[in-house]
Design a protein around this motif. Structure first.
Motif, PDB file in Angstrom:
ATOM      1  N   GLY A 308      72.071 -37.386 -51.759  1.00 39.76           N
ATOM      2  CA  GLY A 308      70.634 -37.154 -52.291  1.00 39.76           C
ATOM      3  C   GLY A 308      70.682 -37.224 -53.706  1.00 39.76           C
TER       4      GLY A 308
ATOM      5  N   GLY B 312      67.339 -39.775 -50.669  1.00 41.41           N
ATOM      6  CA  GLY B 312      68.237 -39.050 -49.783  1.00 41.41           C
ATOM      7  C   GLY B 312      67.623 -37.602 -49.557  1.00 41.41           C
ATOM      8  N   TYR B 313      68.584 -36.737 -49.314  1.00 44.60           N
ATOM      9  CA  TYR B 313      68.285 -35.479 -49.311  1.00 44.60           C
ATOM     10  C   TYR B 313      67.929 -34.591 -50.513  1.00 44.60           C
ATOM     11  CZ  TYR B 313      67.190 -30.762 -47.172  1.00 44.60           C
ATOM     12  OH  TYR B 313      66.590 -29.293 -46.867  1.00 44.60           O
ATOM     13  N   THR B 314      66.763 -34.254 -50.866  1.00 42.48           N
ATOM     14  CA  THR B 314      66.748 -33.292 -52.281  1.00 42.48           C
ATOM     15  C   THR B 314      66.053 -31.874 -52.059  1.00 42.48           C
ATOM     16  OG1 THR B 314      64.561 -34.458 -52.372  1.00 42.48           O
ATOM     17  CG2 THR B 314      66.272 -35.718 -53.275  1.00 42.48           C
TER      18      THR B 314
END
Lengths: 462, 462
Positions: A308, B312-314
């Motif tokens: 991320g 992505g993953y935040t």
């Protein structure tokens, strides 16, 4: 038809409906907003174990989410199987890419799953897979087929690093005493070709923060004159790989065990189509470390991936800003004998060292775990292989997986027993992605196969 | 005390309160969620021009937000000043860094503004600054001091590239006919040292999208084997600068006009303290192109900055995912004679060319504009200099700014007249950042200074 096949055929609809019910609970451990749901899921897991025939079930308090423990001890002189699984799930985002809501499970047919697959977050990872063990156990109890003692340990923090599990296992070695650990949290090659995971990669997961100026700046007035945290972070991330996609962190490869030519040749025998792989992902080419093929890059080699990244203006339209801070989540997959804590330290030291003047860097370790290898000559592996062979009509292939289940190494250290990774998922199940699903075939086949493991394990252990 | 000073002293509270009212309208043009507010602000601007004494005011429809046009023509034989400003503002995020809500203006004292500064999004950029012109105009009308014709053109899309303004100007050359264009949308050196912006950088703003696999992947199962769009994007961004922080896009510098040694020596005379600069931003060192000092890097040299990045993953915690897509917003500041459309093309071509196999790249141009230089021997510049000198008691210094007001070059092309950039803001006003503010001193001093420009301009034009 064997007894188990009959039982599954008879109770199929109920088995599926029970799974659909628990998939409705959004037990996302990473996000505190879901904490009540995670607790509800722990409670549902407890009830399921009681209903399936455990003599004793409890929610064990931990510093985090509770661990659901259940047992049925029929004879202290018989072997004990410890079943591990997890009732928490990955966050569902990006939500907009789901074709049906992640916590409203539906069964849809797919090319690979003509008999239908259950679409929901956690369908495969790991609610569908741990629940197979609950139902297989139910069958054995109901039909007097349980050949040994069983313990269940289902945790709620696997997707966030299993921190409390380590704490719990260290404090409950007697309670968790067992002869073999059985886990279904991995995949197999295909529905026609079962496989058993014999290796797992370790993990080091960190979050980095790059701070430049003390406030967001106008990119016209300051652009070109100060370090831009996003440009700098990009440069630092880029520098973590060299032109051969080797990782540049000093000391990173020092403890990596290189496989022999023979071992690599053995690996290469597993069925694999690069064309199919590229087509499935819609990519023109694969990408990775020079000197290794795809199935080596994702299993026996360590990696570094950004999971991320975020900074600056990310809304609609344009904003001419130089952000004060930039962030990234970075994970490294590790192989034997890399030590995850040491790797986290090496990363931190290196990342701080490469920061240019004009920015400050902070590295926050998230979690990690060691890599793991199961010997294929162990009784556990052999019992699993016999079970698959009988159930699928074809021998299982041993496979090294690129994923990490950090607690497997922990179990070996604390409980002195080997874990057998009997996964029934497929690569195409989209775990950790939108539209995660789990084949109805796989779910029911798993329930059929597991009692065979018990049978052969007790026979071989005699 | 001169008439204007008296008038300002007498109406000071009303002038401030009127500005506070329009600052409450969140006219964020970049975000469609605020579209009604932008329209409300156009309406408020129209009313303000009517109240100040325009004979004719209208909201002119455009493909985007309306342009507020007002005029007072006292004699067709006298010169005409066209005042340009914008009623839209930058998005307020990151919201959590504001010490008071961005659209609830409050007056707070600061070290630089002991008499108070108005804190709100748009306080300086550009509501406070365009409104000075409305109030200066009011004074001239009320006191029979207006020496020439005035036209106002206040737009609502400056923060998103002034697209409709170009469309409008091209279609209304007769209506907008003028002798000089007056703009307050820049800054000055300090409250003790006025300056006039004589140069602006151009801009090319693009958004890039890097697509790898067709879905988010589990970083354990795929990590190391496929191109990770975030790692790839980072690498591509990093490669846009070489080790001397020169931009690597082929042809990028081809049309850059290098300043002479004499010109650079003249620039170096402007007061500047590197220590103060670093301290104000809380950075250990500056960072930029080798061979140029800070005040050159942010004014006479082109730059490339990432203004936003996301993928992505935040969220909280950890998610082991390889994102399918990664995004960035990238802007380039340009200098004479770089052509922004050509630069956008060069960027696009280069960015597509450096994408490795395994990803696809899309570049979406947002907007842009040319760089601009005002000659200091023009009547407009001289009138502005006289106005500042009389108002502040010290001569104004000509300064090349790093910012962009792309429409200034457009005005020259379409309306054949020069723009005079009489800014009253300060670098410390935090425009485009949280806690934007505008000194009460600067606001009132601006209102006092503007009528002097009109007076001297008409005198010099005779």
């Amino acid at each position: 038809m064997s007894d188990i096949k009959k039982y599954v055929a008879q109770h199929k609809d109920r088995f599926i409906n029970e799974l659909l019910e628990i998939l409705k609970i959004p037990s996302v451990s990473a996000d505190p907003a879901y904490s009540q749901d995670v607790m509800d899921m722990a409670e549902a897991t407890k009830k399921a174990l009681e209903a399936a025939g455990c003599d004793f079930v409890e929610l064990c308090d931990t510093p985090g989410y509770p661990i659901v423990y259940g047992e049925k001890i029929i004879d202290p002189n018989l072997p004990t199987v410890l079943v591990y699984g997890h009732y928490d799930v990955q966050p569902p985002d990006p939500m907009e890419l789901w074709t049906s809501p992640p916590f409203e499970p539906v069964i849809k047919k797919t090319e690979i799953h003509p008999e239908g697959a259950i679409f929901a977050r956690g369908a495969c990872d790991d609610k569908g897979q741990f629940y197979m063990h609950v139902k297989a156990f139910e069958y054995m109890v109901q039909n007097n087929q349980l050949p040994c003692n069983v313990k269940f340990m289902i945790e709620g923090e696997e997707e966030v690093g299993s921190k409390s599990l380590g704490w719990f296992v260290e404090r409950n070695q007697e309670k968790l005493k067992n002869d073999v650990i059985l886990i279904s949290d991995t995949g197999m090659i295909s529905n026609q070709q079962p496989s058993i995971t014999t290796g797992l990669r370790g993990l080091s997961y960190v979050e980095v923060e790059v701070t430049g100026p003390n406030r967001d700046l106008h990119s016209g007035l300051y652009g070109g004159a100060v370090a831009n945290p996003i440009n700098v972070l990009s440069k630092m991330i880029a520098s973590l790989h060299d032109e051969n996609n080797h990782i540049t962190i000093p000391g990173f490869y020092d403890k990596v065990i290189e496989l022999s030519v023979e071992e690599r040749a053995e690996m290469a025998k597993a069925p694999f189509s690069l064309d199919h792989y590229k087509k499935a992902l819609d990519i023109e080419d694969v990408y990775g470390e020079t000197g290794y093929v795809t199935n080596e890059r994702n299993s026996i080699r360590p990696t570094l991936d950004v999971n991320g990244i975020w900074s600056g203006y990310t809304g609609e339209g344009a904003k001419t800003v130089i952000a004060s801070k930039a962030f990234a989540k970075i994970s490294m997959r590790l192989v034997p004998d890399q030590n995850w804590e040491e790797i986290t330290e090496l990363f931190t030291k290196h990342f701080e060292a490469i920061a240019p003047a004009g920015v400050r860097v902070q590295v926050k370790p998230h979690h990690g775990g060691a890599a793991y290898v199961t010997p294929i000559d162990s009784i556990g592996y052999q019992a699993a292989n016999k079970a698959y062979t009988e159930s699928f009509g074809v021998k299982a292939i041993p496979v090294r997986s690129g994923g990490s289940i950090p607690i497997v190494a922990l179990f070996e250290k604390e409980l002195k027993s080997k874990s057998i990774l009997m996964g029934f998922g497929l690569d195409s199940d989209a775990i950790h992605s939108p539209n995660e699903h789990y084949g109805v075939f796989n779910y029911l086949k798993g329930i059929e196969t597991i009692p065979l493991f018990y049978k052969y394990y007790v026979e071989l252990a005699k």
